[in-house]
Design a protein around this motif. Sequence first.
Motif, short mmCIF file in Angstrom:
data_model
loop_
_atom_site.label_atom_id
_atom_site.label_comp_id
_atom_site.label_asym_id
_atom_site.label_seq_id
_atom_site.Cartn_x
_atom_site.Cartn_y
_atom_site.Cartn_z
N ARG A 12 0.84 -1.19 0.00
CA ARG A 12 0.00 0.00 0.00
C ARG A 12 0.88 1.24 0.00
NH1 ARG A 12 -5.01 1.44 2.98
NH2 ARG A 12 -5.28 -0.65 3.77
N PRO A 53 2.21 -0.27 -5.64
CA PRO A 53 1.71 -1.54 -5.09
C PRO A 53 1.89 -2.69 -6.09
CG PRO A 53 0.14 0.21 -4.70
CD PRO A 53 1.21 0.80 -5.55
N ALA A 84 -2.72 -3.92 -13.64
CA ALA A 84 -3.46 -2.66 -13.79
C ALA A 84 -4.22 -2.59 -15.11
CB ALA A 84 -2.51 -1.48 -13.67
N GLY A 85 -3.76 -3.31 -16.12
CA GLY A 85 -4.43 -3.26 -17.42
C GLY A 85 -5.64 -4.18 -17.52
N ASP A 86 -5.89 -4.96 -16.49
CA ASP A 86 -6.99 -5.94 -16.51
C ASP A 86 -7.79 -5.77 -15.21
OD1 ASP A 86 -8.52 -8.26 -16.15
OD2 ASP A 86 -7.14 -9.47 -17.34
N TYR A 87 -8.95 -5.14 -15.31
CA TYR A 87 -9.68 -4.73 -14.12
C TYR A 87 -10.02 -5.88 -13.16
CZ TYR A 87 -12.75 -2.02 -11.16
OH TYR A 87 -13.31 -1.43 -10.07
N TYR A 90 -6.90 -6.81 -11.39
CA TYR A 90 -6.46 -5.73 -10.50
C TYR A 90 -7.23 -5.76 -9.17
CZ TYR A 90 -6.36 -0.95 -8.65
OH TYR A 90 -6.26 0.15 -7.82
N THR A 94 -5.74 -6.50 -5.47
CA THR A 94 -5.86 -5.52 -4.38
C THR A 94 -6.40 -6.21 -3.12
OG1 THR A 94 -6.44 -3.97 -6.09
CG2 THR A 94 -6.71 -3.21 -3.87
N LEU A 97 -3.56 -8.01 -1.47
CA LEU A 97 -2.67 -7.13 -0.72
C LEU A 97 -3.29 -6.72 0.61
CD1 LEU A 97 -1.29 -4.67 -3.44
CD2 LEU A 97 -0.35 -6.84 -2.70
N GLU A 98 -4.58 -6.37 0.57
CA GLU A 98 -5.24 -5.93 1.80
C GLU A 98 -5.30 -7.07 2.83
OE1 GLU A 98 -9.10 -4.10 1.22
OE2 GLU A 98 -9.32 -3.75 3.37
N ARG A 258 -12.07 -4.30 2.70
CA ARG A 258 -12.83 -3.36 1.87
C ARG A 258 -12.78 -3.69 0.38
NH1 ARG A 258 -12.09 2.77 3.79
NH2 ARG A 258 -9.87 2.36 3.86
N SER A 259 -11.61 -4.19 -0.07
CA SER A 259 -11.44 -4.45 -1.50
C SER A 259 -12.36 -5.56 -2.01
CB SER A 259 -10.01 -4.88 -1.80
OG SER A 259 -9.11 -4.08 -1.13
N ARG A 261 -15.39 -6.12 -1.74
CA ARG A 261 -16.66 -5.61 -2.28
C ARG A 261 -16.52 -5.20 -3.75
NH1 ARG A 261 -19.29 -0.59 -1.87
NH2 ARG A 261 -17.48 0.40 -0.93
N HIS A 262 -15.30 -4.86 -4.15
CA HIS A 262 -15.08 -4.35 -5.50
C HIS A 262 -14.52 -5.40 -6.46
CE1 HIS A 262 -15.92 -0.30 -4.12
NE2 HIS A 262 -15.12 -0.52 -3.10
N GLU A 264 -14.16 -8.00 -9.13
CA GLU A 264 -15.04 -8.27 -10.27
C GLU A 264 -14.75 -9.66 -10.82
OE1 GLU A 264 -15.26 -6.11 -14.34
OE2 GLU A 264 -16.16 -4.84 -12.82
N PRO B 112 -9.70 0.08 -4.63
CA PRO B 112 -10.52 -0.76 -3.76
C PRO B 112 -9.99 -0.83 -2.33
CG PRO B 112 -10.12 -1.86 -5.85
CD PRO B 112 -9.26 -0.66 -5.84
N ILE B 113 -8.66 -0.78 -2.17
CA ILE B 113 -8.06 -0.89 -0.83
C ILE B 113 -8.47 0.30 0.06
CG2 ILE B 113 -5.82 0.28 -1.10
CD1 ILE B 113 -4.59 -2.44 0.00
N LEU B 146 -0.53 3.16 -10.40
CA LEU B 146 -1.32 1.93 -10.50
C LEU B 146 -2.83 2.19 -10.51
CD1 LEU B 146 -0.45 -1.18 -10.29
CD2 LEU B 146 -1.72 -0.98 -8.17
N GLU B 149 -3.85 3.81 -13.80
CA GLU B 149 -3.83 2.85 -14.92
C GLU B 149 -5.06 1.95 -14.86
OE1 GLU B 149 -1.71 2.61 -17.38
OE2 GLU B 149 -0.16 3.99 -16.70
N ALA B 150 -5.38 1.49 -13.63
CA ALA B 150 -6.54 0.60 -13.47
C ALA B 150 -7.83 1.33 -13.82
CB ALA B 150 -6.60 0.07 -12.04
N ALA B 153 -8.01 1.55 -17.55
CA ALA B 153 -8.37 0.24 -18.12
C ALA B 153 -9.86 -0.02 -17.95
CB ALA B 153 -7.56 -0.86 -17.45
N ARG B 157 -12.60 -0.23 -21.15
CA ARG B 157 -13.45 -1.40 -21.35
C ARG B 157 -14.92 -1.00 -21.38
NH1 ARG B 157 -14.01 -5.87 -16.75
NH2 ARG B 157 -15.24 -4.12 -16.00
#
Lengths: 266, 199
Positions: A12, A53, A84-87, A90, A94, A97-98, A258-259, A261-262, A264, B112-113, B146, B149-150, B153, B157
């Motif tokens: 982080r 990160p 980072a290029g692939d949601y 990513y 994240t 990491l959390e 927290r991450s 929830r996001h 995908e 998200p973090i 980062l 970039e995210a 991206a 999309r």
Amino acid sequence: MQLYRDDGIVLRTQKLGEADRIITVLGRSTGRVRAVAKGVRRTKSRFGARLEPFTHVDLMLHPGRSLDVITQAEVIRPYGQRLAGDYPRYTAGTAMLETAERFTPEEKEPALRQFLLLVGGLRALAEGVHDSRLVLDAFLLRSLAVAGYAPALTECARCGAGGSGPAAAGGKASRVVPPGQHGAGRNVSAFAIAAGGTVCASCRPPGAASPAAATVALMLALLRGDWDGADRSERRHRVECSGLVAAYLQWHLEHSIRSLRHVERV
Amino acid sequence: MYEGVIQNLIDELGRLPGVGPKGAQRIAFHLLAADQADVKRLADALIEVTERVRFCRTCGNVAEAEECRICLDPRRDPTVICVVEEPKDVAAVEKIREFRGRYHVLGGAISPIDGVGPDELRIKELMTRLTDGTVTELILATDPNLEGEATAAYLARLVKPMGLRVTRPASGLPVGGDLEYADEVTLGRAFEGRRLLDV
């Protein structure tokens, strides 16, 4: 004070003052460390993109009064570039990491197994061979196992009875528990988060989930690293598995991630 | 510790970003010694900015009316939108004096973090602006880190089915820097985006 060197994954970053950042790193031998990277936000910073990160970096640090100071940084593997290029990847990364940060609450307490798990998880995520959500769930389950919270999946978490039922090879096999033993002959049919995993019918507490046999089998495959079995799983079982793993993780961590929830799904 | 009002001023100044207790004390005593008209001008500016500044309903930039100066300017090209994270980034792009299109301020980047997902940003408003078919190019000028970039991206999309030209500013070596000090990631990007020197 003595300079020291360690390699680690950047978990982080937080802004500090005009152009500095506080970097949280999970180091191989030092454990989780929070250190200051001076001037890192300037375009002409000598650290540049090295302290983003997901980056596996080789660091030289100087111990400070409250926070250490990063004096040199070299990239070992920049996983962030791929992610980072692939949601979906990513968001899964994240969450990893959390979770790693939450599982290392004490600063400078060595956590080698958690570190190796994170490096392996990020590598798998960057390679993109498996579904990103499966990689995340495998990482979460194994992090729980490293911390001593592995869910019971082949027997009843309360009485130890089982071996048959959903967990054993997708529910086909039925290992008979000797008669007279508590819970004997009863299948582990439910998943109780607070109890610590699958439970038999007699131990089932109110509110326990009733996952499909294949879902429990998928959790077991992810925990053991059986990727052939995990890759063959159906989407509905993956969705159910993710829900159970997320709930189990957050209950035992006593903290929300927290991450999650996001995150995908592809 | 000082008497009431002076201590109040020091406490309030100390809450500003980058101002510590010593700095707050220095500024407070500077204001006490300064010309009263200068201090009044500063106080008026502070009150005025909180009363008059709001966010542009179209692009999210800071504005003094319903819409910002750029959105109201008919000379700006409505077919190109530059997406940035913060109003500060609009000012940075404006400084190059090259870009003649319009802007869209997201209000941050997906992280998200920190609990920031797409729903916490002004992405719905951006999609609404793209529906009428006026816009043909979207420049995704989120920060080259980062999260930026995210976010780029994610947006790329999202707008792909609309068939727009989606671009991202080049990243690479800073002008005036030394090659040997460039980090591997930036240098790698610079090589990826190398261009033909047609002499």
